[in-house]
Write a protein that holds these residues in place. Sequence first.
Motif, PDB file in Angstrom:
ATOM      1  N   ARG A  10     -74.750  27.287   8.843  1.00 21.30           N
ATOM      2  CA  ARG A  10     -75.644  26.241   8.324  1.00 21.30           C
ATOM      3  C   ARG A  10     -75.460  26.081   6.812  1.00 21.30           C
ATOM      4  O   ARG A  10     -75.467  24.965   6.288  1.00 21.30           O
ATOM      5  CB  ARG A  10     -77.096  26.554   8.657  1.00 21.30           C
ATOM      6  CG  ARG A  10     -77.480  26.228  10.083  1.00 21.30           C
ATOM      7  CD  ARG A  10     -78.987  26.286  10.281  1.00 21.30           C
ATOM      8  NE  ARG A  10     -79.557  27.585   9.926  1.00 21.30           N
ATOM      9  CZ  ARG A  10     -79.727  28.596  10.771  1.00 21.30           C
ATOM     10  NH1 ARG A  10     -79.375  28.480  12.019  1.00 21.30           N
ATOM     11  NH2 ARG A  10     -80.244  29.735  10.357  1.00 21.30           N
ATOM     12  N   GLY A  11     -75.318  27.203   6.110  1.00 22.89           N
ATOM     13  CA  GLY A  11     -75.106  27.141   4.661  1.00 22.89           C
ATOM     14  C   GLY A  11     -73.809  26.447   4.306  1.00 22.89           C
ATOM     15  O   GLY A  11     -73.773  25.606   3.397  1.00 22.89           O
ATOM     16  N   ASP A  13     -72.240  24.265   6.169  1.00 29.29           N
ATOM     17  CA  ASP A  13     -72.405  22.852   6.506  1.00 29.29           C
ATOM     18  C   ASP A  13     -73.133  22.112   5.391  1.00 29.29           C
ATOM     19  O   ASP A  13     -72.753  20.998   5.019  1.00 29.29           O
ATOM     20  CB  ASP A  13     -73.176  22.692   7.822  1.00 29.29           C
ATOM     21  CG  ASP A  13     -72.370  23.118   9.043  1.00 29.29           C
ATOM     22  OD1 ASP A  13     -71.132  23.254   8.928  1.00 29.29           O
ATOM     23  OD2 ASP A  13     -72.987  23.325  10.106  1.00 29.29           O
ATOM     24  N   MET A  14     -74.180  22.730   4.848  1.00 32.03           N
ATOM     25  CA  MET A  14     -74.928  22.120   3.755  1.00 32.03           C
ATOM     26  C   MET A  14     -74.032  21.959   2.526  1.00 32.03           C
ATOM     27  O   MET A  14     -74.055  20.915   1.865  1.00 32.03           O
ATOM     28  CB  MET A  14     -76.149  22.979   3.401  1.00 32.03           C
ATOM     29  CG  MET A  14     -77.049  22.363   2.356  1.00 32.03           C
ATOM     30  SD  MET A  14     -78.442  23.418   1.849  1.00 32.03           S
ATOM     31  CE  MET A  14     -79.286  23.642   3.395  1.00 32.03           C
ATOM     32  N   ARG A  17     -71.568  19.004   3.205  1.00 31.57           N
ATOM     33  CA  ARG A  17     -72.215  17.682   3.142  1.00 31.57           C
ATOM     34  C   ARG A  17     -72.529  17.292   1.696  1.00 31.57           C
ATOM     35  O   ARG A  17     -72.243  16.170   1.271  1.00 31.57           O
ATOM     36  CB  ARG A  17     -73.515  17.688   3.948  1.00 31.57           C
ATOM     37  CG  ARG A  17     -73.361  17.410   5.412  1.00 31.57           C
ATOM     38  CD  ARG A  17     -74.704  17.127   6.072  1.00 31.57           C
ATOM     39  NE  ARG A  17     -75.761  18.057   5.686  1.00 31.57           N
ATOM     40  CZ  ARG A  17     -76.008  19.221   6.276  1.00 31.57           C
ATOM     41  NH1 ARG A  17     -75.274  19.612   7.291  1.00 31.57           N
ATOM     42  NH2 ARG A  17     -76.991  20.003   5.865  1.00 31.57           N
ATOM     43  N   SER A  18     -73.097  18.225   0.950  1.00 33.95           N
ATOM     44  CA  SER A  18     -73.464  17.899  -0.426  1.00 33.95           C
ATOM     45  C   SER A  18     -72.227  17.732  -1.308  1.00 33.95           C
ATOM     46  O   SER A  18     -72.214  16.882  -2.202  1.00 33.95           O
ATOM     47  CB  SER A  18     -74.417  18.945  -1.001  1.00 33.95           C
ATOM     48  OG  SER A  18     -73.853  20.230  -0.959  1.00 33.95           O
ATOM     49  N   GLU A  43     -78.821  20.906  -3.154  1.00 33.59           N
ATOM     50  CA  GLU A  43     -78.346  21.414  -1.869  1.00 33.59           C
ATOM     51  C   GLU A  43     -77.173  22.382  -2.049  1.00 33.59           C
ATOM     52  O   GLU A  43     -76.992  23.283  -1.233  1.00 33.59           O
ATOM     53  CB  GLU A  43     -77.962  20.264  -0.949  1.00 33.59           C
ATOM     54  CG  GLU A  43     -79.166  19.518  -0.416  1.00 33.59           C
ATOM     55  CD  GLU A  43     -78.799  18.322   0.440  1.00 33.59           C
ATOM     56  OE1 GLU A  43     -77.604  17.952   0.503  1.00 33.59           O
ATOM     57  OE2 GLU A  43     -79.723  17.747   1.044  1.00 33.59           O
ATOM     58  N   GLN A  44     -76.389  22.205  -3.096  1.00 34.28           N
ATOM     59  CA  GLN A  44     -75.316  23.157  -3.382  1.00 34.28           C
ATOM     60  C   GLN A  44     -75.898  24.543  -3.659  1.00 34.28           C
ATOM     61  O   GLN A  44     -75.410  25.544  -3.145  1.00 34.28           O
ATOM     62  CB  GLN A  44     -74.482  22.686  -4.591  1.00 34.28           C
ATOM     63  CG  GLN A  44     -73.524  21.563  -4.284  1.00 34.28           C
ATOM     64  CD  GLN A  44     -72.311  22.057  -3.537  1.00 34.28           C
ATOM     65  OE1 GLN A  44     -71.546  22.867  -4.040  1.00 34.28           O
ATOM     66  NE2 GLN A  44     -72.133  21.560  -2.330  1.00 34.28           N
ATOM     67  N   SER A  46     -78.923  25.596  -2.733  1.00 32.99           N
ATOM     68  CA  SER A  46     -79.578  26.060  -1.499  1.00 32.99           C
ATOM     69  C   SER A  46     -78.552  26.578  -0.489  1.00 32.99           C
ATOM     70  O   SER A  46     -78.774  27.600   0.159  1.00 32.99           O
ATOM     71  CB  SER A  46     -80.382  24.933  -0.865  1.00 32.99           C
ATOM     72  OG  SER A  46     -81.410  24.519  -1.710  1.00 32.99           O
ATOM     73  N   GLY A  47     -77.445  25.867  -0.355  1.00 37.23           N
ATOM     74  CA  GLY A  47     -76.398  26.298   0.574  1.00 37.23           C
ATOM     75  C   GLY A  47     -75.801  27.638   0.169  1.00 37.23           C
ATOM     76  O   GLY A  47     -75.557  28.506   1.013  1.00 37.23           O
ATOM     77  N   GLN A  50     -78.290  30.293   1.003  1.00 37.25           N
ATOM     78  CA  GLN A  50     -78.324  30.453   2.461  1.00 37.25           C
ATOM     79  C   GLN A  50     -77.170  31.338   2.933  1.00 37.25           C
ATOM     80  O   GLN A  50     -77.362  32.257   3.728  1.00 37.25           O
ATOM     81  CB  GLN A  50     -78.233  29.080   3.135  1.00 37.25           C
ATOM     82  CG  GLN A  50     -78.076  29.119   4.637  1.00 37.25           C
ATOM     83  CD  GLN A  50     -79.374  29.341   5.351  1.00 37.25           C
ATOM     84  OE1 GLN A  50     -80.405  28.884   4.886  1.00 37.25           O
ATOM     85  NE2 GLN A  50     -79.337  30.028   6.473  1.00 37.25           N
TER      86      GLN A  50
END
Length: 73
Positions: A10-11, A13-14, A17-18, A43-44, A46-47, A50
């Motif tokens: 998930r990290g 993927d985030m 995307r970002s 989001e970078q 946060s990813g 994560q």
Amino acid sequence: MNSGVQGIQRGYDMLNRSADQIAKANIPPEQGGPEELYTPMTEQISGKVQVQASAKVVEAASETLGTLIDIKV
């Protein structure tokens, strides 16, 4: 261990995307570019967090599994 691996995915993927949104920064919004950059930049971070946290979960799970195997043997 499974939840840690899923968290890493998930990290990543985030992050992907970002990063795609940041790469489109020079494209006007009406042509598919982002309207603002603060969300993908956040989001970078946060990813990254994560992935780091999930990696610690996987590390802890593998250490626990190794300990359990040593006890059983």
